[in-house]
Motif scaffolding. Structure first.
Motif, mmCIF file in Angstrom:
data_model
loop_
_atom_site.group_PDB
_atom_site.id
_atom_site.type_symbol
_atom_site.label_atom_id
_atom_site.label_comp_id
_atom_site.label_asym_id
_atom_site.label_seq_id
_atom_site.Cartn_x
_atom_site.Cartn_y
_atom_site.Cartn_z
ATOM 1 N N TYR A 128 0.848 -1.186 0.000
ATOM 2 C CA TYR A 128 0.000 0.000 0.000
ATOM 3 C C TYR A 128 0.891 1.246 0.000
ATOM 4 C CZ TYR A 128 -4.234 -2.727 0.914
ATOM 5 O OH TYR A 128 -5.292 -3.590 0.805
ATOM 6 N N HIS B 154 -0.297 4.422 -1.294
ATOM 7 C CA HIS B 154 -1.060 5.649 -1.473
ATOM 8 C C HIS B 154 -2.061 5.852 -0.335
ATOM 9 C CE1 HIS B 154 -0.080 4.326 -5.729
ATOM 10 N NE2 HIS B 154 0.536 5.493 -5.614
ATOM 11 N N THR B 155 -2.468 7.107 -0.176
ATOM 12 C CA THR B 155 -3.512 7.448 0.788
ATOM 13 C C THR B 155 -4.841 7.610 0.055
ATOM 14 O OG1 THR B 155 -3.183 9.828 0.545
ATOM 15 C CG2 THR B 155 -1.827 8.678 2.204
ATOM 16 N N TRP B 156 -5.906 7.601 0.840
ATOM 17 C CA TRP B 156 -7.221 7.807 0.232
ATOM 18 C C TRP B 156 -7.291 9.179 -0.437
ATOM 19 C CZ3 TRP B 156 -11.012 6.507 -2.372
ATOM 20 C CH2 TRP B 156 -12.183 7.274 -2.455
ATOM 21 N N GLN B 157 -6.646 10.192 0.148
ATOM 22 C CA GLN B 157 -6.658 11.523 -0.447
ATOM 23 C C GLN B 157 -6.059 11.496 -1.853
ATOM 24 O OE1 GLN B 157 -7.694 14.813 1.197
ATOM 25 N NE2 GLN B 157 -7.950 14.813 -1.015
ATOM 26 N N GLN B 158 -4.970 10.761 -2.029
ATOM 27 C CA GLN B 158 -4.332 10.663 -3.341
ATOM 28 C C GLN B 158 -5.247 9.989 -4.357
ATOM 29 O OE1 GLN B 158 -0.740 8.734 -1.677
ATOM 30 N NE2 GLN B 158 0.461 10.266 -2.785
ATOM 31 N N GLN C 44 -5.978 10.326 5.189
ATOM 32 C CA GLN C 44 -4.627 9.771 5.275
ATOM 33 C C GLN C 44 -4.608 8.250 5.415
ATOM 34 O OE1 GLN C 44 -2.060 11.768 4.557
ATOM 35 N NE2 GLN C 44 -3.709 13.261 4.253
ATOM 36 N N GLN C 45 -5.783 7.628 5.290
ATOM 37 C CA GLN C 45 -5.854 6.168 5.381
ATOM 38 C C GLN C 45 -5.031 5.524 4.263
ATOM 39 O OE1 GLN C 45 -7.760 3.669 7.451
ATOM 40 N NE2 GLN C 45 -6.144 2.608 6.349
ATOM 41 N N SER C 46 -4.193 4.555 4.608
ATOM 42 C CA SER C 46 -3.408 3.824 3.614
ATOM 43 C C SER C 46 -4.325 2.849 2.886
ATOM 44 C CB SER C 46 -2.277 3.067 4.308
ATOM 45 O OG SER C 46 -1.511 2.339 3.373
#
Length: 323
Positions: free
Chosen positions: A250, A252-256, A272-274
């Protein structure tokens, strides 16, 4: 010569030498390691290896794993009415054991039931290959993953010594996995538990120990109790394609993902969740999912997103049917 260059040359020379080693030479190296590192009797190891046979069916099987299929061909193998009914009966029969496992590890019953169902159809198909033959065949005659399988062969000798197994009598999959939950030798040694308290860690014949051991495996690999596994996703534009990769890690973050055009309707996810964006091949299109940390944990059992998704969807079927 610079140190880095010298190390590179030495590593290359070692790699070429190892790659050119014959099966007989690899066997002798293995025997020496078992004697010097693990204190085995040389004659015992030599005679045991001599009893093994090269199985060409194993080499054919590992060259064509089910996980190489596209998703639309893969999931119908596991998501069947017959497997669902068998799973519900298994859940009912072992309800108290599953509750205990869930209470002690945080791993939900439906995940444990799904794993055992996908792996062996609840103990029906645990494998008819000699585990010794499987690991010697792959460890000495399958260069792409020979190092891994020689390591598992060493683990098999250690396991047999610890559990008092007849190493030549053990049966399993073409890759050397054993028992109700299809544990490879190293996993058996490190994650198997005596869940019924009879003093034996029996994953070969005891479904209670298998339930506890599957749950323990997930706990030790970071299962997060009470958290979701995956969400189906929608995508727009083409920026999201840059976030797809074959790596299971993993990154990326959810924001990305959200910034790249990935949407998850009706779910509130920490920015910021992975997470990981996953694509599954259907007949006429791609189906997209968002993998959460618990989805990654399932891939520790089998390093395939197809496998993890089949387990997840089967677990959802089981849970819905039980409710």
């Amino acid at each position: 010569m610079k140190l880095v260059s010298f190390i590179s040359v030495m590593f290359l020379s070692f790699s070429v030498s190892a790659a050119q080693s014959s099966p007989a030479e690899l066997q002798q190296q293995f025997i020496e390691t078992m004697v010097t590192k693990h204190n085995f009797d040389r004659d015992f190891v030599s005679q045991t290896i001599a009893k093994s046979k090269v199985n060409h069916k194993i080499l054919s099987a590992i060259a064509k794993p089910w996980e190489a299929k596209p998703w639309h061909q893969y999931y119908p193998i596991f998501l069947t009415e017959k497997r669902l009914n068998k799973g519900l009966a298994f859940w009912q029969k072992h309800k108290q054991t599953l509750l205990k496992a869930e209470r002690e590890t945080g791993v939900p019953a439906q995940i444990i039931v799904a794993i055992i169902g996908v792996e062996t159809f609840y103990g029906t198909y645990t494998g008819n290959y000699s585990v010794l033959d499987a690991l010697t065949t792959l460890g000495f005659h399958y260069p792409p993953r020979a190092t891994f399988f020689r390591s598992e062969l060493a683990q098999l000798f250690l396991l047999a010594r610890e559990e008092n197994f007849d190493i030549t009598a053990l049966k399993g999959s073409y890759a050397g996995a054993m028992g109700w939950g299809q544990f490879i030798s190293s996993s058996y040694r490190h994650y198997a538990v005596d869940f019924d308290g009879d003093g034996v860690r029996d994953l070969l014949n005891n479904p209670v120990d298998a339930i506890g051991s599957v749950a323990n495996y997930f706990k030790k690999h970071g299962w997060k109790a009470g958290q979701d596994i995956a969400y189906q996703a929608e995508v727009s534009g083409n920026q999201y394609t840059k976030l797809l990769s074959k790596s299971l890690k993993y990154k990326h973050t959810w924001q990305q993902l959200e910034n790249a055009g990935v949407q998850i309707p009706h779910q509130n996810i920490n920015a910021q969740q992975s997470v990981k964006l996953l694509a599954f091949e259907q007949v006429n299109n791609q189906e997209y999912w968002l993998g959460l940390p618990n989805f990654y944990v399932i891939t520790r059992y089998n390093h395939s997103p197809l496998y993890a998704m089949a387990v997840f969807q089967f677990s959802q079927q089981l849970k819905q049917a039980m409710n």
